[in-house]
Scaffold this motif. Structure first.
Motif, PDB file in Angstrom:
ATOM      1  N   SER A 280       0.815  -1.220   0.000  1.00  0.00           N
ATOM      2  CA  SER A 280       0.000   0.000   0.000  1.00  0.00           C
ATOM      3  C   SER A 280       0.844   1.262   0.000  1.00  0.00           C
ATOM      4  CB  SER A 280      -0.941   0.006   1.215  1.00  0.00           C
ATOM      5  OG  SER A 280      -0.200   0.095   2.422  1.00  0.00           O
ATOM      6  N   GLY A 281       2.163   1.113   0.181  1.00  0.00           N
ATOM      7  CA  GLY A 281       3.084   2.239   0.157  1.00  0.00           C
ATOM      8  C   GLY A 281       4.453   1.768  -0.300  1.00  0.00           C
ATOM      9  N   GLU A 282       5.395   2.691  -0.381  1.00  0.00           N
ATOM     10  CA  GLU A 282       6.749   2.356  -0.827  1.00  0.00           C
ATOM     11  C   GLU A 282       7.488   1.596   0.270  1.00  0.00           C
ATOM     12  OE1 GLU A 282       8.147   2.843  -3.748  1.00  0.00           O
ATOM     13  OE2 GLU A 282       6.431   3.902  -4.637  1.00  0.00           O
ATOM     14  N   ILE A 283       8.089   0.460  -0.088  1.00  0.00           N
ATOM     15  CA  ILE A 283       8.898  -0.284   0.876  1.00  0.00           C
ATOM     16  C   ILE A 283      10.302  -0.457   0.292  1.00  0.00           C
ATOM     17  CG2 ILE A 283       6.884  -1.513   1.777  1.00  0.00           C
ATOM     18  CD1 ILE A 283       7.995  -4.008   0.311  1.00  0.00           C
ATOM     19  N   GLY A 284      11.255  -0.743   1.183  1.00  0.00           N
ATOM     20  CA  GLY A 284      12.623  -0.982   0.747  1.00  0.00           C
ATOM     21  C   GLY A 284      13.112  -2.328   1.240  1.00  0.00           C
ATOM     22  N   GLU A 285      13.952  -3.000   0.448  1.00  0.00           N
ATOM     23  CA  GLU A 285      14.498  -4.306   0.837  1.00  0.00           C
ATOM     24  C   GLU A 285      16.017  -4.275   0.714  1.00  0.00           C
ATOM     25  OE1 GLU A 285      12.829  -7.534  -1.335  1.00  0.00           O
ATOM     26  OE2 GLU A 285      10.786  -7.215  -0.608  1.00  0.00           O
ATOM     27  N   THR A 286      16.684  -4.748   1.791  1.00  0.00           N
ATOM     28  CA  THR A 286      18.146  -4.898   1.751  1.00  0.00           C
ATOM     29  C   THR A 286      18.557  -6.083   2.613  1.00  0.00           C
ATOM     30  OG1 THR A 286      17.983  -2.739   2.788  1.00  0.00           O
ATOM     31  CG2 THR A 286      19.884  -3.109   1.433  1.00  0.00           C
ATOM     32  N   ASP A 287      19.432  -6.939   2.057  1.00  0.00           N
ATOM     33  CA  ASP A 287      20.028  -8.045   2.812  1.00  0.00           C
ATOM     34  C   ASP A 287      18.968  -8.871   3.563  1.00  0.00           C
ATOM     35  OD1 ASP A 287      22.546  -7.187   2.005  1.00  0.00           O
ATOM     36  OD2 ASP A 287      22.699  -5.795   3.711  1.00  0.00           O
ATOM     37  N   GLY A 288      17.907  -9.216   2.863  1.00  0.00           N
ATOM     38  CA  GLY A 288      16.897 -10.091   3.465  1.00  0.00           C
ATOM     39  C   GLY A 288      15.966  -9.408   4.443  1.00  0.00           C
ATOM     40  N   GLU A 289      16.087  -8.086   4.556  1.00  0.00           N
ATOM     41  CA  GLU A 289      15.190  -7.354   5.446  1.00  0.00           C
ATOM     42  C   GLU A 289      14.400  -6.318   4.645  1.00  0.00           C
ATOM     43  OE1 GLU A 289      17.210  -7.447   9.862  1.00  0.00           O
ATOM     44  OE2 GLU A 289      17.663  -5.731   8.551  1.00  0.00           O
ATOM     45  N   ALA A 290      13.179  -6.071   5.117  1.00  0.00           N
ATOM     46  CA  ALA A 290      12.310  -5.090   4.457  1.00  0.00           C
ATOM     47  C   ALA A 290      12.019  -3.959   5.424  1.00  0.00           C
ATOM     48  CB  ALA A 290      11.009  -5.740   4.015  1.00  0.00           C
ATOM     49  N   LYS A 291      12.066  -2.739   4.907  1.00  0.00           N
ATOM     50  CA  LYS A 291      11.674  -1.577   5.687  1.00  0.00           C
ATOM     51  C   LYS A 291      10.250  -1.212   5.291  1.00  0.00           C
ATOM     52  CE  LYS A 291      13.122   3.076   7.044  1.00  0.00           C
ATOM     53  NZ  LYS A 291      14.109   4.173   6.833  1.00  0.00           N
ATOM     54  N   VAL A 292       9.332  -1.410   6.253  1.00  0.00           N
ATOM     55  CA  VAL A 292       7.911  -1.163   6.002  1.00  0.00           C
ATOM     56  C   VAL A 292       7.536   0.153   6.671  1.00  0.00           C
ATOM     57  CG1 VAL A 292       5.565  -2.041   6.280  1.00  0.00           C
ATOM     58  CG2 VAL A 292       7.475  -3.648   5.948  1.00  0.00           C
ATOM     59  N   PRO A 293       7.141   1.163   5.908  1.00  0.00           N
ATOM     60  CA  PRO A 293       6.812   2.462   6.502  1.00  0.00           C
ATOM     61  C   PRO A 293       5.600   2.383   7.424  1.00  0.00           C
ATOM     62  CG  PRO A 293       7.111   2.638   4.125  1.00  0.00           C
ATOM     63  CD  PRO A 293       7.036   1.181   4.446  1.00  0.00           C
ATOM     64  N   ALA A 294       5.395   3.451   8.183  1.00  0.00           N
ATOM     65  CA  ALA A 294       4.220   3.552   9.045  1.00  0.00           C
ATOM     66  C   ALA A 294       2.947   3.404   8.220  1.00  0.00           C
ATOM     67  CB  ALA A 294       4.222   4.897   9.773  1.00  0.00           C
ATOM     68  N   ASP A 295       1.957   2.740   8.812  1.00  0.00           N
ATOM     69  CA  ASP A 295       0.626   2.634   8.205  1.00  0.00           C
ATOM     70  C   ASP A 295       0.698   2.074   6.785  1.00  0.00           C
ATOM     71  OD1 ASP A 295      -0.578   3.879  10.532  1.00  0.00           O
ATOM     72  OD2 ASP A 295       0.229   5.770   9.779  1.00  0.00           O
ATOM     73  N   THR A 296       1.390   0.962   6.651  1.00  0.00           N
ATOM     74  CA  THR A 296       1.581   0.325   5.350  1.00  0.00           C
ATOM     75  C   THR A 296       1.383  -1.176   5.482  1.00  0.00           C
ATOM     76  OG1 THR A 296       3.151   2.034   4.657  1.00  0.00           O
ATOM     77  CG2 THR A 296       3.218  -0.055   3.450  1.00  0.00           C
ATOM     78  N   THR A 297       0.741  -1.774   4.492  1.00  0.00           N
ATOM     79  CA  THR A 297       0.559  -3.228   4.442  1.00  0.00           C
ATOM     80  C   THR A 297       1.253  -3.774   3.208  1.00  0.00           C
ATOM     81  OG1 THR A 297      -1.559  -3.145   5.610  1.00  0.00           O
ATOM     82  CG2 THR A 297      -1.135  -5.097   4.281  1.00  0.00           C
ATOM     83  N   VAL A 298       1.910  -4.920   3.372  1.00  0.00           N
ATOM     84  CA  VAL A 298       2.646  -5.572   2.291  1.00  0.00           C
ATOM     85  C   VAL A 298       2.145  -7.005   2.132  1.00  0.00           C
ATOM     86  CG1 VAL A 298       4.920  -6.118   1.350  1.00  0.00           C
ATOM     87  CG2 VAL A 298       4.677  -4.220   2.964  1.00  0.00           C
ATOM     88  N   TRP A 299       1.980  -7.416   0.876  1.00  0.00           N
ATOM     89  CA  TRP A 299       1.676  -8.815   0.544  1.00  0.00           C
ATOM     90  C   TRP A 299       2.917  -9.445  -0.090  1.00  0.00           C
ATOM     91  CZ3 TRP A 299      -3.712  -8.910  -2.358  1.00  0.00           C
ATOM     92  CH2 TRP A 299      -4.711  -8.525  -1.453  1.00  0.00           C
ATOM     93  N   TRP A 300       3.312 -10.610   0.436  1.00  0.00           N
ATOM     94  CA  TRP A 300       4.401 -11.394  -0.153  1.00  0.00           C
ATOM     95  C   TRP A 300       3.892 -12.764  -0.571  1.00  0.00           C
ATOM     96  CZ3 TRP A 300       6.327  -8.436   4.193  1.00  0.00           C
ATOM     97  CH2 TRP A 300       7.434  -7.624   3.910  1.00  0.00           C
ATOM     98  N   THR A 301       4.594 -13.383  -1.516  1.00  0.00           N
ATOM     99  CA  THR A 301       4.344 -14.775  -1.838  1.00  0.00           C
ATOM    100  C   THR A 301       5.678 -15.497  -1.923  1.00  0.00           C
ATOM    101  OG1 THR A 301       3.398 -16.337  -3.414  1.00  0.00           O
ATOM    102  CG2 THR A 301       4.309 -14.310  -4.331  1.00  0.00           C
ATOM    103  N   THR A 302       5.671 -16.725  -1.435  1.00  0.00           N
ATOM    104  CA  THR A 302       6.887 -17.540  -1.548  1.00  0.00           C
ATOM    105  C   THR A 302       6.847 -18.403  -2.806  1.00  0.00           C
ATOM    106  OG1 THR A 302       5.883 -19.251  -0.152  1.00  0.00           O
ATOM    107  CG2 THR A 302       7.235 -17.582   0.938  1.00  0.00           C
ATOM    108  N   THR A 303       5.768 -18.290  -3.572  1.00  0.00           N
ATOM    109  CA  THR A 303       5.687 -19.006  -4.843  1.00  0.00           C
ATOM    110  C   THR A 303       6.604 -18.344  -5.861  1.00  0.00           C
ATOM    111  OG1 THR A 303       3.372 -19.530  -4.386  1.00  0.00           O
ATOM    112  CG2 THR A 303       4.126 -19.783  -6.662  1.00  0.00           C
ATOM    113  N   PRO A 304       7.414 -19.119  -6.578  1.00  0.00           N
ATOM    114  CA  PRO A 304       8.319 -18.510  -7.562  1.00  0.00           C
ATOM    115  C   PRO A 304       7.553 -17.724  -8.610  1.00  0.00           C
ATOM    116  CG  PRO A 304       8.899 -20.803  -7.165  1.00  0.00           C
ATOM    117  CD  PRO A 304       7.611 -20.586  -6.471  1.00  0.00           C
TER     118      PRO A 304
END
Length: 570
Positions: free
Chosen positions: A546-570
């Protein structure tokens, strides 16, 4: 396009077979399609106006059905369009088998249903069984015929208290403020009996202990099922049956639709016999028809009673709608909901906005604790950010979800409507609910320009704010990061991701304070309700955020008031 002339009911007596919806996906063809359906609420007077009179209508809805198909919803729920004096925006029904001329006629309803089915959409209509209009033929005759009329038994007529009956029969209050009783003037001109109305005086409550009431509504169900509708949303589903003797409440200061207290006029156990009878009617028809209950109950466990296997299919989760944007509170209501629905085998039915409450983009823009009717705009940017995040959270949960028209545009409530244009009956009654529901009912914008931003050829029955065009469908279509495109992407993902949609459980993951994280098979949802950015593990490939996120070295920075969907399916 002008509306066609109003036809009599006789013009539509011919029954037709239901056209099975052309599926948008494999999910649409299942007999239990409703378990993970996304259903879009259309408030007809505010959706699209086909003839430029400033009032939305059925032909307007019909013309915009392709938009709803492309949005990715499974069904459309239409708020009331029945013949009505409009004392409460059509929830005061004078004829349940006729369309009000302001919306069109029965041929328009028939065409809308057929077109929706051809587009793969189902149609759910509102049903208002707790009360009628005071212009309903039964009630008019009951007044005209006087105290001896047998038709008074189909409502709650009672003699008043006091020396000459000048006091109401009990101390119940209307949801819209003031006493829940109105005294009638008898045919001879004398002050007479009182009748019960839990809402406006123009909405007398039916007496569901009278067999004629049940007979009438089973007939109404069959009328619309024969027209081809796919289900019914039941207005005030918790209110039909009253406690025997209509006992006083005593000292009490919370007589509200949204209250959680036990009331002698709400959530009585006898209401379930009504719905078991209705279910037998529905099951006579092919096509996987459904009931959804508007049932404001003290607990989600009580809500589960309405969706037992032989009763209704869905019940709105108002406990969830009323929950603040807070990870701990949200997790509690999610767990309780899933636990309550599991024993009865029903899906959770999530909702964030509707025509009776402040839009969630405005609720979340204000401090917590203000309830579901809010008079201030709050922090618009904050509210929209939270609303987008809340939507992704809701659509990731197991079960079905309802979307209220315009929320896919991120529309806020219009909190500064001039008093002279307001039409909510509660506004004019003083107490009860705040009476500011008009703010979520302002016609939605379709285009950047025009006198009503594409709503119709003229103005609109409630004034639209300046700048409404920049929130329009035209302005947001194809715009990177727009709320409309976020909804379209989320609904598309629900159709393609096997772990989204139906289900009855989530696997909670460890997460920082203020963050919800759960897994459903190969899908992971992380919602940050805190006011600060948080760092979480990367849970695979990002599907949507729902907002801009950042990923580095296996970690994600999720901003305030933000939802993220991930999938482990290739």
């Amino acid at each position: 396009m002008p509306k066609t002339p109003l036809r009599t009911k006789d013009a539509m007596t011919k029954q037709h077979s239901v056209i099975a919806p052309a599926p948008n996906s494999a999910k649409a063809t299942r007999s239990d399609w409703w378990r993970d359906a996304v259903i879009y609420q259309v408030y007809p007077r505010s959706f699209a106006d086909s003839d430029g009179d400033g009032m939305g209508d059925l032909e307007g809805v019909r013309s915009r059905l392709p938009y709803l198909r492309d949005l990715g919803v499974d069904a459309v729920w239409l708020s009331p369009f029945y013949a009505s004096p409009q004392a409460d925006a059509g929830y005061d029904v004078a004829d349940y088998r006729a369309v009000d001329p302001m919306f069109g006629n029965l041929l328009d309803a028939d065409a809308l249903i057929r077109d929706a089915h051809e587009l793969g959409l189902r149609i759910i209509v509102d049903l208002v069984p707790n009360h009628s209009s005071d212009q309903y033929e039964w009630f008019k005759r009951a007044l005209r015929e006087g105290p001896a009329s047998s038709l008074r038994d189909r409502y709650h007529f009672r003699p008043g208290k006091g020396e000459s009956g000048e006091l109401p029969p009990n101390d119940w209050e209307s949801i819209f403020g003031g006493p829940a009783w109105t005294r009638v003037t008898e045919p001879d001109g004398s002050p007479g009996e009182w009748y019960l109305h839990l809402f406006a005086p123009e909405q007398p409550d039916f007496n569901w202990d009278h067999p004629a009431v049940g007979d009438e509504f089973r007939s109404i169900l069959r009328f619309w099922l024969d027209m081809g509708v796919d289900g019914f949303r039941i207005d005030v589903a918790h209110g039909l049956v009253k406690a025997p003797g209509l006992p006083d409440l005593g000292s009490h200061d919370q007589v509200k639709l949204l209250g959680n207290d036990v009331m002698p006029f709400f959530d009585q156990d006898g209401v379930h016999a009504v719905y078991r009878q209705w279910r037998t009617v529905l099951d006579e028809y092919a096509g996987e028809r459904i009931f959804v209950a508007e049932a404001w109950t003290p607990t989600v466990e009580r809500t589960a009673n309405y969706v037992r296997p032989d009763e209704l299919h869905q019940a709105f989760n108002f406990q969830y709608l009323s929950t603040e944007w807070d990870a701990k509170e949200l997790r509690t209501v999610i767990d309780r909901t899933l636990e309550a629905m599991r024993p009865v085998g029903a899906p959770a039915t999530w909702v964030l906005s509707n025509h009776d409450v402040t839009r969630h983009a405005t609720r979340f823009a204000n401090p917590p604790g203000l309830g579901t009717q809010i008079r201030t705009a709050g922090d618009r940017e904050l509210g929209l950010r939270r609303a987008r995040a809340a939507t992704l959270l809701m659509l990731a949960l197991p079960g079905s979800a309802y979307v209220y028209q315009g929320e896919e545009l991120g529309l806020p409530d219009v909190v500064d409507l001039p008093d002279e244009v307001r039409q909510d009956p509660a506004y004019f009654r003083g107490a009860g609910q705040d009476g500011f529901r008009d703010g979520c009912r302002v016609p939605i914008p379709w285009t950047r320009e025009g006198s009503s931003y594409g709503f119709g050829g003229g103005g609109s029955w409630l004034p639209q704010p300046d700048g409404w065009g920049e929130l329009s469908i035209e302005a947001q279509t194809g715009a990177d990061g727009s709320t409309l495109e976020l909804y379209r992407s989320a609904l598309a993902a629900r159709r393609t991701q096997p772990d989204l949609g139906a289900g009855d459980s989530v696997e909670w993951l460890r997460a920082p304070e203020g963050v919800l994280a759960f897994r459903r098979g190969e899908f992971v949802c992380v919602a940050n309700t805190s006011g600060e950015s948080v760092t979480t593990p990367v849970h695979g490939r990002v599907l949507l955020a729902s907002g801009e996120i950042g990923e580095t070295d296996g970690e994600a920075k999720v901003p305030a008031d933000t939802t993220v969907w991930w999938t482990t399916t290739p």
